[in-house]
Design a protein around this motif. Structure first.
Motif, PDB file in Angstrom:
ATOM      1  N   LYS A  60      72.744 -40.649 -66.425  1.00 59.05           N
ATOM      2  CA  LYS A  60      73.462 -41.920 -66.543  1.00 59.05           C
ATOM      3  C   LYS A  60      73.271 -42.679 -65.228  1.00 59.05           C
ATOM      4  CE  LYS A  60      77.403 -39.692 -67.384  1.00 59.05           C
ATOM      5  NZ  LYS A  60      76.947 -38.302 -67.340  1.00 59.05           N
ATOM      6  N   GLY A  61      73.877 -43.834 -65.109  1.00 56.11           N
ATOM      7  CA  GLY A  61      73.690 -44.635 -63.895  1.00 56.11           C
ATOM      8  C   GLY A  61      74.025 -43.875 -62.630  1.00 56.11           C
ATOM      9  N   CYS A  94      74.373 -47.064 -69.176  1.00 59.04           N
ATOM     10  CA  CYS A  94      75.605 -46.377 -69.568  1.00 59.04           C
ATOM     11  C   CYS A  94      76.713 -47.361 -69.947  1.00 59.04           C
ATOM     12  CB  CYS A  94      76.026 -45.512 -68.395  1.00 59.04           C
ATOM     13  SG  CYS A  94      77.477 -44.554 -68.670  1.00 59.04           S
ATOM     14  N   PRO A 108      75.978 -49.251 -63.801  1.00 60.34           N
ATOM     15  CA  PRO A 108      75.933 -48.302 -64.922  1.00 60.34           C
ATOM     16  C   PRO A 108      74.523 -47.988 -65.429  1.00 60.34           C
ATOM     17  CG  PRO A 108      76.771 -50.424 -65.656  1.00 60.34           C
ATOM     18  CD  PRO A 108      76.511 -50.555 -64.191  1.00 60.34           C
ATOM     19  N   ASP A 125      79.960 -41.313 -56.720  1.00 56.61           N
ATOM     20  CA  ASP A 125      81.139 -41.454 -57.571  1.00 56.61           C
ATOM     21  C   ASP A 125      80.890 -41.016 -59.021  1.00 56.61           C
ATOM     22  OD1 ASP A 125      83.824 -41.977 -57.829  1.00 56.61           O
ATOM     23  OD2 ASP A 125      83.529 -44.023 -58.511  1.00 56.61           O
TER      24      ASP A 125
END
Ligand code: SF4
Ligand code: SF4
Ligand code: SF4
Ligand code: SF4
Lengths: 283, 159
Positions: free
Chosen positions: A78-79, A106, A126, A226
């Motif tokens: 994903k991102g 995403c 994303p 993150d």
């Protein structure tokens, strides 16, 4: 967001063309609605694979282990995961030519309660930034916003924050799952382990948890993407993102750096400097 | 009086903990080899007085200081930490102190966020010629820490 069909097709194609040895994806746990990562070694297992908004884990983490080193690996990112992967490439932890990367544009994943996870609500990028094939349509970069929990805690007094964090460090059982689940914590000999053995006698005390988590979060400052893989791995569900998000905020406000791993070759805020960095806290 | 108590509650880590009467603060000083360590040497050879509370470690460069060192110091003997390096532009390795400066700011803010008073960890630029400045800095840091009292946070329990 459901790319199950596409991913099964791609993985099947890669295996039948002999392009990969291992495919890292997600499968159902088999006993509830959640998903777990799975490492697939042959064509016949491809139908286990799926991808929905419950595919929460960061698969780039599996690239740091022995059993995927120097193998040809296909994986889904994903991102946020792709930015972690980009940092691993920059830091020479994996070889790009060994990877076949399926990037996802995403739309966000869900947390345990079924709502959109906090990091996805605040997500700045994303779309996958490194991929061989992109699924979904890219939406581009978004504005930085200060994490909601950080804003709340910043308003408390020092004494209140001491109490708040003491409870967090008290509850940690020092299982090191947070460190092991972070794709950017790959040191073969981690400095925390030396001290746990000597200074803290390996005990799972509050002080040893403080030592481990603070050192860990400062080693990830400017690099953390993150993805919250660490937080998902924590058996006590400690809010580990608080430490990382605070670092991110300080770095953004003072050095105007954010989004680690956007391009290959960018090593993060601590590997650059500017002559005009703030100096007023130094005597 | 009331304002003083309120100030204490807002800015102290553990307002209810009193310092023992004969308590002396311990400052961990981490100094770079080329400027600050030489500067502290000059303070001594010029016979300038400064508080004996500082315990000095020499490192090759201020950018050698992993935030880990600061955390370890605070958890063992230190009530406060002073880190000192060359002035911007003077680094023996050209740019080490610029990298260090970024790390110091983030470390300081994170420690403050989890509950350490911002004066517990301080930084300074002291050149090899600034013996008098080194004495002044150590005096200031020692007095700051004396005001804050002993550090009670996350000390290692078993020694
Ligand atoms: S943080 Fe962004 S890229 Fe990562 S799962 Fe959430 S929305 Fe997707
Ligand atoms: S905490 Fe630091 S030393 Fe340990 S594995 Fe992570 S980056 Fe390496
Ligand atoms: S520290 Fe946690 S959120 Fe940050 S990159 Fe590592 S696993 Fe992801
Ligand atoms: S995963 Fe949680 S309990 Fe385990 S060491 Fe990390 S913070 Fe502590």
């Amino acid at each position: 967001m459901d790319y199950t069909k596409q991913i099964q097709d791609i993985a099947g194609r890669l295996f039948s063309e002999g392009k990969i040895d291992i495919f890292i994806g997600y499968r159902n746990t088999g006993f509830d609605e959640n998903q777990v990562p799975v490492l697939i070694h042959q064509y016949k297992d491809v139908d286990q694979l799926l991808f929905t908004d419950k595919s929460v884990f960061n698969l780039a983490n599996y690239l740091k282990y022995e059993h995927t080193r120097n193998k040809r690996v296909g994986l889904i990112v994903k991102g946020c995961d792709s930015r972690a992967l980009n940092l691993m490439l920059t830091e020479s932890q994996v070889k790009r030519e060994n990877l076949y990367i399926i990037g996802i544009a995403c739309e966000g994943v869900v947390n345990e309660t079924g709502e959109k996870a906090q990091n996805c609500v605040e997500c700045m990028m994303p779309d996958a930034v490194v991929y061989d094939e992109l699924l979904g349509s890219a939406t581009g970069k978004r504005e930085y916003q200060v994490n909601a929990d950080i804003r709340e805690l910043d308003e408390k007094t020092l004494t209140d924050r001491v109490e708040y964090f003491e409870e967090i460090f008290e509850n940690c059982i020092r299982c090191n799952a947070c460190r092991h689940s972070c794709p950017l914590c790959y040191c073969a000999k981690c400095c925390i382990d030396q001290e746990t053995a000597t200074l803290f006698h390996g005990a799972n005390t509050t002080s040893s948890a403080f030592h481990a988590l603070m050192t860990w979060s400062l080693h990830l400052a400017g690099r953390c993407v993150d993805c919250r893989n660490c937080e998902k791995a924590c058996p006590i569900h400690l809010p580990l993102h608080l430490l990382h998000k605070l670092n991110e905020k300080v770095i953004y406000e003072n050095f105007q750096e954010n989004l680690a791993g956007m391009t290959e070759g960018d090593r993060g805020a601590f590997y650059k400097y500017s002559l005009s960095d703030p100096d007023d806290f130094i005597l | 009086m009331e304002a003083e108590i309120k100030e204490k509650i807002v800015s102290m880590e553990k307002p209810h903990m009193e310092a023992p009467p004969d308590w002396q603060p311990v400052i961990m000083g981490i100094l770079c080899n080329w400027c600050s360590y030489a500067g502290s040497d000059l303070t001594g050879t010029s016979r300038i007085q400064y508080p004996p509370n500082i315990r000095i470690i020499r490192v090759p460069c201020s950018s050698r200081v992993d935030p880990w060192f600061i955390i370890k110091s605070l958890q063992t003997i230190a009530d406060g930490v002073l880190i000192s390096g060359c002035h911007p532009g003077d680094c023996h390795y050209i740019s080490g102190n610029y990298y260090a400066r970024r790390r110091f700011l983030v470390t300081k803010k994170l420690l403050n966020f989890v509950g350490f008073h911002e004066n517990r960890v301080q930084f300074s630029w002291v050149s090899a010629a600034e013996g008098a400045k080194f004495a002044k800095v150590v005096t200031k840091v020692t007095e700051d820490i004396r005001k804050l009292g002993p550090l009670h946070l996350y000390k290692k329990e078993n020694s």
